[in-house]
Design an enzyme around this catalytic site. Structure first.
Site, PDB file in Angstrom:
ATOM      1  N   ASP A 154     -59.754  30.948  -0.226  1.00  0.00           N
ATOM      2  CA  ASP A 154     -59.686  32.217   0.473  1.00  0.00           C
ATOM      3  C   ASP A 154     -58.705  32.610   1.838  1.00  0.00           C
ATOM      4  O   ASP A 154     -57.378  30.642   1.845  1.00  0.00           O
ATOM      5  CB  ASP A 154     -61.171  30.785   1.106  1.00  0.00           C
ATOM      6  CG  ASP A 154     -61.541  29.451   1.446  1.00  0.00           C
ATOM      7  OD1 ASP A 154     -59.928  29.391   2.187  1.00  0.00           O
ATOM      8  OD2 ASP A 154     -61.401  28.745   1.725  1.00  0.00           O
ATOM      9  N   SER A 157     -63.442  28.562  -1.147  1.00  0.00           N
ATOM     10  CA  SER A 157     -63.325  29.496  -2.195  1.00  0.00           C
ATOM     11  C   SER A 157     -62.408  29.408  -2.296  1.00  0.00           C
ATOM     12  O   SER A 157     -61.273  30.812  -2.247  1.00  0.00           O
ATOM     13  CB  SER A 157     -64.794  31.268  -1.426  1.00  0.00           C
ATOM     14  OG  SER A 157     -65.187  31.071  -0.857  1.00  0.00           O
ATOM     15  N   ASN A 158     -62.211  28.435  -3.003  1.00  0.00           N
ATOM     16  CA  ASN A 158     -60.887  28.328  -3.864  1.00  0.00           C
ATOM     17  C   ASN A 158     -60.893  28.030  -5.392  1.00  0.00           C
ATOM     18  O   ASN A 158     -61.951  27.040  -6.013  1.00  0.00           O
ATOM     19  CB  ASN A 158     -60.132  27.137  -2.813  1.00  0.00           C
ATOM     20  CG  ASN A 158     -60.202  27.526  -1.697  1.00  0.00           C
ATOM     21  OD1 ASN A 158     -59.622  28.690  -1.026  1.00  0.00           O
ATOM     22  ND2 ASN A 158     -60.434  26.334  -0.949  1.00  0.00           N
ATOM     23  N   HIS A 176     -47.436  28.326 -20.290  1.00  0.00           N
ATOM     24  CA  HIS A 176     -48.857  27.403 -20.293  1.00  0.00           C
ATOM     25  C   HIS A 176     -49.079  26.014 -19.526  1.00  0.00           C
ATOM     26  O   HIS A 176     -47.385  25.170 -19.514  1.00  0.00           O
ATOM     27  CB  HIS A 176     -48.409  26.601 -22.202  1.00  0.00           C
ATOM     28  CG  HIS A 176     -49.589  25.823 -22.726  1.00  0.00           C
ATOM     29  ND1 HIS A 176     -49.403  25.217 -23.352  1.00  0.00           N
ATOM     30  CD2 HIS A 176     -50.983  25.809 -21.787  1.00  0.00           C
ATOM     31  CE1 HIS A 176     -50.726  24.751 -23.935  1.00  0.00           C
ATOM     32  NE2 HIS A 176     -51.918  24.974 -22.748  1.00  0.00           N
TER      33      HIS A 176
END
Length: 132
Positions: free
Chosen positions: A28, A122-123, A20
């Site tokens: 990317d 793009s992360n 957790h």
């Protein structure tokens, strides 16, 4: 053989070991991986695998409590953002950080998954939840 969609041994093992609050970053091809953070390199050629496909595969096994994105993603709107919006119900609460702050956060990740994605920003950082 496994029944779930995710076949990559290193990625599946990493997800199985998350607790957790642990962080898994999907990045990317250009996202720097901090020293000491495990790299799971899935990149084959530019665009393969793409960010969205990797995100879907990870979500087939990972319980996510919340996720973090770079604010710059809102300006560039890479194709992966459309998939993130589509999957929002599986991603929990959203947080935005600057790209520089995102890179600092990635220092705390259990692993960074490198995709072949070549669209800027793009992360995503996925913070593990619990299934109970």
């Amino acid at each position: 053989m496994k029944k779930t969609a995710l076949l990559n041994i290193a990625l599946s093992r990493t997800i199985a070991g998350l607790g957790h609050g642990d962080i898994l970053v999907i990045g990317d091809a250009g996202l720097p991986v901090p020293p000491g953070v495990e790299l799971i390199d899935l990149a084959l050629t530019p665009g393969i695998p793409d960010f969205a496909s990797v995100l879907r595969a990870v979500l087939s096994e990972m319980q996510v409590e919340r996720h973090v994105l770079a604010e710059e993603m809102q300006k560039v709107v890479p194709p992966g953002l459309v998939e993130i919006e589509r999957l929002r119900g599986k991603l929990g609460k959203r947080e935005w950080l600057s790209h520089e702050q995102f890179k600092v956060l990635s220092r705390s990740a259990r692993a960074v998954v490198r995709t072949g994605e070549c669209q800027p920003y793009s992360n995503i950082a996925l913070i593990a939840g619990v299934t109970f």
